[in-house]
Design an enzyme around this catalytic site. Structure first.
Site, PDB file in Angstrom:
ATOM      1  CG  ASP A  76     -69.301 -57.306 -13.578  1.00 13.86           C
ATOM      2  OD1 ASP A  76     -69.795 -55.971 -13.613  1.00 13.86           O
ATOM      3  OD2 ASP A  76     -69.192 -58.006 -14.536  1.00 13.86           O
ATOM      4  CG  ASP A 107     -66.215 -50.981 -18.308  1.00 13.42           C
ATOM      5  OD1 ASP A 107     -67.348 -50.767 -17.990  1.00 13.42           O
ATOM      6  OD2 ASP A 107     -65.706 -51.774 -19.223  1.00 13.42           O
ATOM      7  CD  GLU A 141     -71.433 -54.262 -18.735  1.00 13.17           C
ATOM      8  OE1 GLU A 141     -71.977 -53.727 -19.681  1.00 13.17           O
ATOM      9  OE2 GLU A 141     -70.263 -54.383 -18.460  1.00 13.17           O
ATOM     10  CD  GLU A 142     -67.071 -55.476 -18.245  1.00 11.09           C
ATOM     11  OE1 GLU A 142     -67.239 -55.862 -19.381  1.00 11.09           O
ATOM     12  OE2 GLU A 142     -66.889 -54.224 -18.030  1.00 11.09           O
ATOM     13  CG  ASP A 168     -70.981 -48.917 -18.169  1.00 10.61           C
ATOM     14  OD1 ASP A 168     -69.559 -48.651 -17.889  1.00 10.61           O
ATOM     15  OD2 ASP A 168     -71.523 -50.227 -18.386  1.00 10.61           O
ATOM     16  CG  HIS A 201     -43.060 -85.595 -36.539  1.00 12.46           C
ATOM     17  ND1 HIS A 201     -42.638 -85.014 -37.748  1.00 12.46           N
ATOM     18  CD2 HIS A 201     -41.836 -85.578 -35.871  1.00 12.46           C
ATOM     19  CE1 HIS A 201     -41.459 -84.782 -37.701  1.00 12.46           C
ATOM     20  NE2 HIS A 201     -40.824 -85.193 -36.734  1.00 12.46           N
ATOM     21  CB  THR A 304     -42.076 -79.282 -36.549  1.00 13.49           C
ATOM     22  OG1 THR A 304     -41.138 -80.302 -36.069  1.00 13.49           O
ATOM     23  CG2 THR A 304     -41.389 -78.301 -36.933  1.00 13.49           C
ATOM     24  NE  ARG A 317     -68.812 -55.287 -29.200  1.00 17.32           N
ATOM     25  CZ  ARG A 317     -68.974 -55.310 -27.715  1.00 17.32           C
ATOM     26  NH1 ARG A 317     -69.959 -54.756 -27.260  1.00 17.32           N
ATOM     27  NH2 ARG A 317     -67.784 -55.816 -27.216  1.00 17.32           N
ATOM     28  CB  SER A 388     -72.748 -54.481 -25.828  1.00 11.34           C
ATOM     29  OG  SER A 388     -72.448 -54.432 -27.357  1.00 11.34           O
ATOM     30  CG  HIS A 416     -63.167 -54.167 -22.223  1.00 11.23           C
ATOM     31  ND1 HIS A 416     -63.988 -55.049 -22.843  1.00 11.23           N
ATOM     32  CD2 HIS A 416     -63.803 -53.338 -21.407  1.00 11.23           C
ATOM     33  CE1 HIS A 416     -65.492 -55.095 -22.395  1.00 11.23           C
ATOM     34  NE2 HIS A 416     -65.424 -53.825 -21.448  1.00 11.23           N
TER      35      HIS A 416
END
Lengths: 443, 443
Positions: A76, A107, A141-142, A168, A201, A304, A317, A388, A416
């Site tokens: 994937d 990847d 995996e993604e 990977d 508004h 606005t 991470r 990761s 990515h």
């Protein structure tokens, strides 16, 4: 074009974006390609259903007394937007300047295809493999591999192995073979900040009710101090300090200097947690990053409005020994404690995975170092990775096996991002590496 | 359906979105409708070209010695997104629950059409008008009327008048006639925060370069203190304090209590500058609002990128005696001073207009109060408005004439939002008001 490149192009043409439900049938069609390929190589193969995208599992005929090697990859890929920044269509691979340009080129299709094609060549040349092989390709995996741990549990005995090989990860620089022994983990969430029940508004109502975009920005701003440290209480409590040999080795690893980082990222300056080098920030320190944020009017000209809501996506991470569930709970607690007056908040946790470290000086680690040296002509550097791969931690926990991370990605491969690419040179070196590695592991 | 409603529906069907260049021909087609309509009423009419969208100018045969009244309106409208939140198509008007639902129903087609149709009825009933009339409709109000000041300058003598009537403001509550004597001004900008030259993998690079979404959020967060005050240096320096009679009157005006505000906005709580009531925050205090912000991945699921850039749009509502150019320069200076390390910033100023105040007790002001009382059956309240109509300040400066703000909008009319609406009752009251007002101004 070589038959190997033709095979790689065939898999790159599948838009196998696992996070987007509109692409579910493309993911499945991609899996089927691998089933057919493994069959043509003479391996036994199974398309294993999961709750979402299927796993492809291929094996040779096991011979008692041989080492069992599991090669893992994922077919994937990440989404492709912003599509307008691609120089060529992401799912129509082309070769230009010695590189293959496509989503998934590095990847992870390009990297695991090198292993697959190395296996194919060995079988053709020798009639058999020097090891008992298990080739496992997943399609999630993604999106954090939600169904792979359950699959590993279920097939624990069938998947028992002596060592796992995964390409990977990255090489620190072109021509510098790299053995990875650690990965950062990850934990994610999405936050929605709610204000008025519709866009207002900004003249008629601005000033008398809270603006959710301002509130969301205040929440994001509260996550870091001015020195780049994450300001969430307890965020660093369990962080394992770096060993002296790691700081020493990493200070000499090419490709991760400040100037390298500026060149690769195109950032106006480096910035990060005070007191650490760039390599240390990337490989051994945890982060809390905004992956996306939005609210109100984003079109041409001005509108606005005081927006009804604003959202942001965060990912942290993680490093050893941070627990994803503990960290995301602390982030949630921090956001709740810092929620500005006049708005409410919805917090949705996302996928997560632990960080990982192994010993690069084990028997299999040494075999991998030798194979890398033989193919690339110099001894590898030993590093951790900033990315990761939660499944590597899962494989350690469930199968009890360590993973050799044989990175073939180069720093400018743009995974990515738009214009993802993989050099033909590393693709072909990867095929040779796979052959030598199985030879050495089987010896 | 009455002929008056048929005419209103006809104009509401034009998607005359002035900010979106894709709709330029719709804006022009809408202007042409007015040209034809004024001709059919026996007025002389001119379609006046500007650098962008045309102005429609209609007049009766002037009679010396009569008062000259200019009625102003705008036939352009705001964009419609988020389109998915509309209960009916924005440019296919429908009547439901006594209200006309469409983009522009209140802002401003419904309100100026009431005047136009009042004029038509008077001409039909009496054969002539009691005043010299100038009817001016522009197509650029929602983008800050960039070409109207130049037009006024150019035609200064032709447009000379004794009083200006505008219905582009609100009634404080259903059934409470409202004469506005002040408006907030506005100044806008768009900010782009740049980091890496492409989206990066947040694992591979997160922690070692600045995240532009985080930096943009930090900039937005820096704009206010925790008490809701704008933290830009000098922001309040020229702000005119409220008069005692205003604070006293406004404390008794219905429709602007905290509970009213919560009901109308659907906000979870009121919030604003400490030390002021909601009415004071809305009508006499300046603001700095995020109208939109965006950066990174906003789609389904997660995409673990470190975004290349992040943007936000700001608008400041201004009060007497703040100068738009001075205020936006202070905002820019503040943002530059607070720019976090590791990113760069692009600042683009947008449209602007000064705030406005007049004397509601002038001769024309008294005529307006009488007309409002006659049509609605009770004396009007005197208020300022939170919105901006920069052209009213321009008309004061260039033509030297004050404006009667005869608001017909109700608090839940949803202007600038999905499901904009206008009550049939106020539309018809507006037609009567226009007739009585011209009678009283002409007396």
């Amino acid at each position: 074009m070589t038959p190997a490149l033709e095979d790689l192009f065939a898999v790159l043409r599948f838009p196998s974006i696992s996070t987007d439900s509109n692409h579910a049938s493309d993911v499945r069609a991609c899996a089927q390609w691998y089933v057919d390929k493994f069959k043509s190589m003479g391996l036994s193969v199974e398309l294993c259903e999961t709750a979402k995208h299927p796993i492809v599992l291929a094996k040779n005929e096991p011979v008692s007394g041989r080492k069992t090697v599991l090669i893992y990859g994922h077919y994937d890929v990440q989404p492709v937007d912003p599509i307008e920044l691609w120089d060529s269509a992401p799912f129509e691979p082309v070769i230009k300047d010695g590189k293959i340009w496509a989503r998934g080129a590095t990847d992870n299709k390009g990297q695991h295809m090198a292993h697959l094609l190395g296996v194919e060549e060995t079988i053709k040349e020798k009639g058999e493999l020097p090891v008992n092989l298990i080739f496992l390709l997943e399609g999630e995996e993604e999106i954090g591999s939600p169904n792979l741990p359950g699959f590993l549990e279920e097939r624990k005995e069938e998947l028992a192995c002596d060592v796992i090989a995964v390409s990977d990860t990255g090489m620190v620089a072109k021509g510098i073979p790299t053995l990875g022994y650690g990965l950062r983990g990850i934990t994610c969430c999405e936050v929605k900040v709610n204000g008025p029940d519709k866009d207002l508004h900004s003249g008629l109502y601005g000033g008398a009710v809270a603006n959710p975009a301002t509130a969301a920005a205040q929440l994001i701003a509260s996550l870091h101090d001015s020195e780049g440290k994450v300001a969430v209480e307890g965020f660093y409590d369990e962080v394992e300090p770096l060993a002296d040999w790691e700081r020493e080795m990493w200070s000499q690893v090419p490709g991760v200097s400040e100037s390298d980082l500026l060149e690769v990222t195109g950032s106006p300056a480096v910035f990060g947690e005070a007191g650490f080098s760039s390599a240390e920030r990337l490989w051994a320190r945890p982060t809390c990053e905004v992956n996306g944020m939005w609210g109100g009017y984003q079109g041409e000209g001005s509108k606005t409005v005081l927006p009804s809501y604003a959202c942001f996506k965060l990912s942290c991470r993680l490093v050893p020994d941070q627990e994803p569930e503990v960290i995301i709970a602390r982030v949630q607690k921090h956001l709740e404690a810092h929620l500005p007056t006049g708005v409410t908040m919805e917090f949705t946790p996302g996928h997560s995975g632990k960080a990982y470290v192994a010993d690069p000086h084990s028997e299999a680690g040494k075999a991998a170092q030798e194979a890398l040296e033989e193919v690339f002509g110099r001894p590898p550097v030993l590093i951790r990775e900033g990315g990761s791969i939660p499944i590597i931690q899962s494989m350690k926990e469930i199968l009890g096996t360590d993973t050799l991370m044989l990175g073939l990605a180069l720093p400018d491969c743009q995974i990515h991002s738009p214009n993802e690419n993989f050099t033909v040179e590393n693709f072909e070196a990867g095929i040779r590496l796979s052959k030598v590695l199985l030879e050495k592991l089987g010896a």
